[in-house]
Scaffold this motif. Structure first.
Motif, PDB file in Angstrom:
ATOM      1  N   ILE A  34      18.638 -13.727  46.688  1.00  0.00           N
ATOM      2  CA  ILE A  34      18.000 -12.791  45.753  1.00  0.00           C
ATOM      3  C   ILE A  34      18.899 -12.582  44.548  1.00  0.00           C
ATOM      4  O   ILE A  34      20.088 -12.310  44.683  1.00  0.00           O
ATOM      5  CB  ILE A  34      17.711 -11.441  46.446  1.00  0.00           C
ATOM      6  N   GLU A  35      18.305 -12.708  43.358  1.00  0.00           N
ATOM      7  CA  GLU A  35      19.018 -12.428  42.119  1.00  0.00           C
ATOM      8  C   GLU A  35      18.447 -11.160  41.509  1.00  0.00           C
ATOM      9  O   GLU A  35      17.290 -10.822  41.723  1.00  0.00           O
ATOM     10  CB  GLU A  35      18.833 -13.584  41.131  1.00  0.00           C
ATOM     11  N   ALA A  36      19.266 -10.491  40.703  1.00  0.00           N
ATOM     12  CA  ALA A  36      18.801  -9.295  40.004  1.00  0.00           C
ATOM     13  C   ALA A  36      17.707  -9.691  39.020  1.00  0.00           C
ATOM     14  O   ALA A  36      17.749 -10.786  38.455  1.00  0.00           O
ATOM     15  CB  ALA A  36      19.957  -8.634  39.259  1.00  0.00           C
ATOM     16  N   PRO A  37      16.705  -8.824  38.823  1.00  0.00           N
ATOM     17  CA  PRO A  37      15.650  -9.146  37.854  1.00  0.00           C
ATOM     18  C   PRO A  37      16.240  -9.153  36.440  1.00  0.00           C
ATOM     19  O   PRO A  37      17.192  -8.434  36.166  1.00  0.00           O
ATOM     20  CB  PRO A  37      14.634  -8.022  38.032  1.00  0.00           C
ATOM     21  N   SER A  38      15.668  -9.957  35.574  1.00  0.00           N
ATOM     22  CA  SER A  38      16.162  -9.980  34.197  1.00  0.00           C
ATOM     23  C   SER A  38      15.818  -8.659  33.529  1.00  0.00           C
ATOM     24  O   SER A  38      14.719  -8.136  33.687  1.00  0.00           O
ATOM     25  CB  SER A  38      15.549 -11.144  33.432  1.00  0.00           C
ATOM     26  N   ALA A  39      16.751  -8.119  32.816  1.00  0.00           N
ATOM     27  CA  ALA A  39      16.532  -6.841  32.131  1.00  0.00           C
ATOM     28  C   ALA A  39      15.446  -7.023  31.085  1.00  0.00           C
ATOM     29  O   ALA A  39      15.332  -8.068  30.465  1.00  0.00           O
ATOM     30  CB  ALA A  39      17.825  -6.376  31.492  1.00  0.00           C
ATOM     31  N   GLY A  40      14.666  -5.988  30.907  1.00  0.00           N
ATOM     32  CA  GLY A  40      13.651  -6.020  29.857  1.00  0.00           C
ATOM     33  C   GLY A  40      12.375  -6.726  30.250  1.00  0.00           C
ATOM     34  O   GLY A  40      11.500  -6.917  29.423  1.00  0.00           O
TER      35      GLY A  40
ATOM     36  N   GLY B  51      12.656  -5.307  42.385  1.00  0.00           N
ATOM     37  CA  GLY B  51      13.993  -5.106  42.942  1.00  0.00           C
ATOM     38  C   GLY B  51      14.856  -6.345  42.902  1.00  0.00           C
ATOM     39  O   GLY B  51      16.061  -6.271  43.096  1.00  0.00           O
ATOM     40  N   GLY B  52      14.255  -7.493  42.648  1.00  0.00           N
ATOM     41  CA  GLY B  52      15.008  -8.734  42.600  1.00  0.00           C
ATOM     42  C   GLY B  52      14.062  -9.914  42.614  1.00  0.00           C
ATOM     43  O   GLY B  52      12.859  -9.754  42.807  1.00  0.00           O
ATOM     44  N   ILE B  53      14.630 -11.090  42.387  1.00  0.00           N
ATOM     45  CA  ILE B  53      13.864 -12.328  42.417  1.00  0.00           C
ATOM     46  C   ILE B  53      14.428 -13.183  43.543  1.00  0.00           C
ATOM     47  O   ILE B  53      15.613 -13.511  43.542  1.00  0.00           O
ATOM     48  CB  ILE B  53      13.986 -13.110  41.091  1.00  0.00           C
ATOM     49  N   ALA B  54      13.585 -13.510  44.515  1.00  0.00           N
ATOM     50  CA  ALA B  54      14.018 -14.348  45.634  1.00  0.00           C
ATOM     51  C   ALA B  54      13.670 -15.801  45.339  1.00  0.00           C
ATOM     52  O   ALA B  54      12.575 -16.093  44.863  1.00  0.00           O
ATOM     53  CB  ALA B  54      13.330 -13.896  46.918  1.00  0.00           C
ATOM     54  N   LYS B  55      14.628 -16.674  45.619  1.00  0.00           N
ATOM     55  CA  LYS B  55      14.383 -18.116  45.495  1.00  0.00           C
ATOM     56  C   LYS B  55      14.231 -18.663  46.905  1.00  0.00           C
ATOM     57  O   LYS B  55      15.192 -18.677  47.670  1.00  0.00           O
ATOM     58  CB  LYS B  55      15.561 -18.794  44.803  1.00  0.00           C
ATOM     59  N   VAL B  56      12.999 -19.069  47.241  1.00  0.00           N
ATOM     60  CA  VAL B  56      12.709 -19.526  48.591  1.00  0.00           C
ATOM     61  C   VAL B  56      11.870 -20.796  48.518  1.00  0.00           C
ATOM     62  O   VAL B  56      10.804 -20.788  47.906  1.00  0.00           O
ATOM     63  CB  VAL B  56      11.908 -18.455  49.372  1.00  0.00           C
ATOM     64  N   GLN B  57      12.329 -21.847  49.148  1.00  0.00           N
ATOM     65  CA  GLN B  57      11.568 -23.106  49.242  1.00  0.00           C
ATOM     66  C   GLN B  57      11.010 -23.528  47.885  1.00  0.00           C
ATOM     67  O   GLN B  57       9.847 -23.891  47.757  1.00  0.00           O
ATOM     68  CB  GLN B  57      10.420 -22.950  50.249  1.00  0.00           C
TER      69      GLN B  57
ATOM     70  N   ARG C 279      10.239 -21.699  45.433  1.00  0.00           N
ATOM     71  CA  ARG C 279       9.365 -20.683  44.834  1.00  0.00           C
ATOM     72  C   ARG C 279      10.217 -19.543  44.305  1.00  0.00           C
ATOM     73  O   ARG C 279      11.263 -19.233  44.858  1.00  0.00           O
ATOM     74  CB  ARG C 279       8.400 -20.129  45.899  1.00  0.00           C
ATOM     75  N   LEU C 280       9.747 -18.903  43.242  1.00  0.00           N
ATOM     76  CA  LEU C 280      10.374 -17.678  42.737  1.00  0.00           C
ATOM     77  C   LEU C 280       9.446 -16.525  43.069  1.00  0.00           C
ATOM     78  O   LEU C 280       8.288 -16.516  42.649  1.00  0.00           O
ATOM     79  CB  LEU C 280      10.580 -17.758  41.219  1.00  0.00           C
ATOM     80  N   ILE C 281       9.956 -15.570  43.830  1.00  0.00           N
ATOM     81  CA  ILE C 281       9.127 -14.455  44.295  1.00  0.00           C
ATOM     82  C   ILE C 281       9.755 -13.151  43.820  1.00  0.00           C
ATOM     83  O   ILE C 281      10.891 -12.840  44.177  1.00  0.00           O
ATOM     84  CB  ILE C 281       9.005 -14.475  45.833  1.00  0.00           C
ATOM     85  N   SER C 282       9.003 -12.403  43.006  1.00  0.00           N
ATOM     86  CA  SER C 282       9.473 -11.101  42.526  1.00  0.00           C
ATOM     87  C   SER C 282       9.259 -10.075  43.628  1.00  0.00           C
ATOM     88  O   SER C 282       8.145  -9.918  44.128  1.00  0.00           O
ATOM     89  CB  SER C 282       8.695 -10.676  41.280  1.00  0.00           C
ATOM     90  N   LEU C 283      10.326  -9.371  44.003  1.00  0.00           N
ATOM     91  CA  LEU C 283      10.245  -8.402  45.097  1.00  0.00           C
ATOM     92  C   LEU C 283       9.910  -7.022  44.549  1.00  0.00           C
ATOM     93  O   LEU C 283      10.634  -6.481  43.719  1.00  0.00           O
ATOM     94  CB  LEU C 283      11.565  -8.386  45.872  1.00  0.00           C
ATOM     95  N   ILE C 284       8.811  -6.479  45.028  1.00  0.00           N
ATOM     96  CA  ILE C 284       8.324  -5.179  44.564  1.00  0.00           C
ATOM     97  C   ILE C 284       9.153  -4.053  45.171  1.00  0.00           C
ATOM     98  O   ILE C 284       9.434  -4.060  46.370  1.00  0.00           O
ATOM     99  CB  ILE C 284       6.838  -4.993  44.964  1.00  0.00           C
ATOM    100  N   LYS C 285       9.530  -3.081  44.334  1.00  0.00           N
ATOM    101  CA  LYS C 285      10.205  -1.870  44.826  1.00  0.00           C
ATOM    102  C   LYS C 285       9.117  -0.835  45.094  1.00  0.00           C
ATOM    103  O   LYS C 285       8.649  -0.161  44.186  1.00  0.00           O
ATOM    104  CB  LYS C 285      11.185  -1.331  43.776  1.00  0.00           C
ATOM    105  N   LEU C 286       8.726  -0.741  46.352  1.00  0.00           N
ATOM    106  CA  LEU C 286       7.629   0.159  46.709  1.00  0.00           C
ATOM    107  C   LEU C 286       7.972   1.607  46.406  1.00  0.00           C
ATOM    108  O   LEU C 286       7.119   2.381  45.982  1.00  0.00           O
ATOM    109  CB  LEU C 286       7.253  -0.006  48.185  1.00  0.00           C
ATOM    110  N   ALA C 287       9.226   1.988  46.569  1.00  0.00           N
ATOM    111  CA  ALA C 287       9.638   3.377  46.290  1.00  0.00           C
ATOM    112  C   ALA C 287       9.291   3.757  44.853  1.00  0.00           C
ATOM    113  O   ALA C 287       8.828   4.873  44.589  1.00  0.00           O
ATOM    114  CB  ALA C 287      11.128   3.548  46.544  1.00  0.00           C
ATOM    115  N   GLU C 288       9.494   2.826  43.920  1.00  0.00           N
ATOM    116  CA  GLU C 288       9.191   3.105  42.515  1.00  0.00           C
ATOM    117  C   GLU C 288       7.677   3.250  42.303  1.00  0.00           C
ATOM    118  O   GLU C 288       7.243   4.138  41.591  1.00  0.00           O
ATOM    119  CB  GLU C 288       9.723   1.980  41.616  1.00  0.00           C
TER     120      GLU C 288
END
Length: 141
Positions: free
Chosen positions: A103-109, A117-123, A125-134
Motif C-alpha cells: 500500500i502506498e499513500a494516496p497522491s495529495a490533491g 486511505g492508500g493505493i494497493a498494488k495487487v496482481q 491492479r491499482l486499488i484505492s482503499l476507501i476510508k470508511l470512517a471519513e
C-alpha cells in the motif's frame, strides 16, 4: 504484518476496496425512498431486513459523475461503529488479500483524497482503499 482482506469494487473504470470487517452484506439495489433536503450523493434510505439504512451514491460522493444503475450495480452494506450505511457501486468483483507493504499513500490533491486511505498494488491492479470512517463522519453530521 499480516494480510487483511478487502472487498474490491468498481466505480467506472476505477477500482476501489473496502476492508471486509466493515462489510455486512452486498445487495442488489432495492427500492430507495428519497429523503428531502439530503445532499445530492444521498440517494435515500432502504428498509433492509427491518433496518432503515441510508444509501450513498459513492460515485457522486467521490465526484465521479452520476451512476447509471445496471444489472451489475450493487449496494455494499457497511457498518462502522454503530452506523450502518449502504454504498452504491457499479459492480463488485472479489475479496482480495492485501499485504500492508503493498500500500502506498494516496497522491495529495486527488479529487477524493479525503476518503482514500492508500493505493494497493495487487496482481497488477491499482486499488484505492476507501476510508470508511471519513465517509461515515461526513454523512452522519
Amino acid at each position: 504484518m499480516e494480510l487483511f482482506k478487502i472487498v474490491a469494487f468498481k466505480l467506472g473504470e476505477e477500482e476501489y476496496g473496502l476492508e471486509i470487517e466493515y462489510v455486512k452484506s452486498i445487495e442488489r439495489i432495492h427500492q430507495v425512498t428519497r429523503v428531502p433536503n439530503a445532499p445530492e450523493y444521498v440517494k435515500g434510505v432502504i428498509n433492509l431486513r427491518g433496518n432503515v439504512t441510508p444509501i450513498i451514491d459513492l460515485r457522486s460522493m467521490l465526484s465521479q459523475g452520476e451512476a447509471n444503475y445496471t444489472e451489475n450495480s450493487r449496494v455494499i452494506i457497511t457498518k462502522f461503529d454503530d452506523i450502518e450505511l449502504g454504498l452504491i457501486v457499479d459492480q463488485t468483483s472479489n475479496v482480495i488479500d492485501i499485504d500492508p507493504q503493498d500500500i502506498e499513500a494516496p497522491s495529495a490533491g486527488g479529487i477524493d483524497s479525503n476518503y482514500i486511505g492508500g493505493i494497493a498494488k495487487v496482481q497488477g491492479r491499482l486499488i484505492s482503499l476507501i476510508k470508511l470512517a471519513e465517509l461515515v463522519g461526513v454523512t452522519s453530521n
